[in-house]
Motif scaffolding. Structure first.
Motif, mmCIF file in Angstrom:
data_model
loop_
_atom_site.group_PDB
_atom_site.id
_atom_site.type_symbol
_atom_site.label_atom_id
_atom_site.label_comp_id
_atom_site.label_asym_id
_atom_site.label_seq_id
_atom_site.Cartn_x
_atom_site.Cartn_y
_atom_site.Cartn_z
ATOM 1 N N GLN A 280 -9.899 -3.771 1.605
ATOM 2 C CA GLN A 280 -10.695 -2.749 0.926
ATOM 3 C C GLN A 280 -10.340 -2.695 -0.567
ATOM 4 N N GLU A 281 -9.065 -2.806 -0.900
ATOM 5 C CA GLU A 281 -8.642 -2.823 -2.308
ATOM 6 C C GLU A 281 -9.227 -4.020 -3.037
ATOM 7 N N HIS B 169 0.866 -1.179 0.000
ATOM 8 C CA HIS B 169 0.000 0.000 0.000
ATOM 9 C C HIS B 169 0.904 1.230 0.000
ATOM 10 N N ASN C 135 -12.926 -3.325 -3.617
ATOM 11 C CA ASN C 135 -13.088 -2.339 -4.685
ATOM 12 C C ASN C 135 -12.856 -2.965 -6.054
ATOM 13 N N LYS C 136 -11.829 -3.801 -6.154
ATOM 14 C CA LYS C 136 -11.536 -4.459 -7.428
ATOM 15 C C LYS C 136 -12.676 -5.389 -7.829
ATOM 16 N N TYR D 42 -6.524 -2.067 4.615
ATOM 17 C CA TYR D 42 -6.372 -1.426 3.306
ATOM 18 C C TYR D 42 -6.416 -2.472 2.189
ATOM 19 N N HIS D 43 -5.741 -3.578 2.420
ATOM 20 C CA HIS D 43 -5.675 -4.647 1.418
ATOM 21 C C HIS D 43 -7.066 -5.232 1.148
#
Length: 136
Positions: free
Chosen positions: A104-105, A55, A108-109, A101-102
């Motif tokens: 959430q990414e 990140h 989102n993807k 964060y990971h």
């Protein structure tokens, strides 16, 4: 003329055995470990494996140990240059710091991929079938 064709089968991995490798999987995971074995299907055995997440300018590692990877899940396989490994301008943090964060990414993807799939289905007639991670 045939001698000019590169050797691109799984046999070309013979020079990579006992070397530290980076493996990127279809699901997006990035693994680093020592390649110990492979077979004709490019199934891989990594030893001393860690999974890395990134990140911005930081990364975190989680110990995974001995890791067996099915060849069809490998997107990228590359040797890590041990002389330059420590010169990467990234700061290591604890896994728990980056995990949110990971995740959430990843979410989102997944939403972006579902939206693309829906648009392709509605506007171009593509089917929505296919397993998770089928699109590299």
């Amino acid at each position: 003329m045939d001698s000019l064709i590169p050797f691109t089968t799984s046999g070309s991995l013979v020079d990579c055995v006992d070397r530290k490798m980076l493996v990127v999987l279809r699901d997006g995971r990035k693994l680093q470990g020592v390649l110990r074995s492979y077979d004709q299907f490019a199934n891989l055995v990594l030893e001393d494996t860690v999974e890395r997440i990134y990140h911005q300018d930081v990364f975190a590692e989680a110990w995974r140990g001995l890791f067996l990877i099915r060849g069809e899940n490998v997107v990228l396989l590359g040797e890590i240059d041990l002389d330059q490994e420590d010169e990467v301008p990234l700061r290591q943090v604890e896994w728990s710091v980056l995990e949110a964060y990971h995740k959430q990414e990843i979410a989102n993807k997944k939403r972006r991929e579902e939206l693309k799939s829906q648009i392709l289905f509605e506007e171009k007639g593509f089917c929505k079938e296919g397993g998770e991670g089928d699109g590299y």
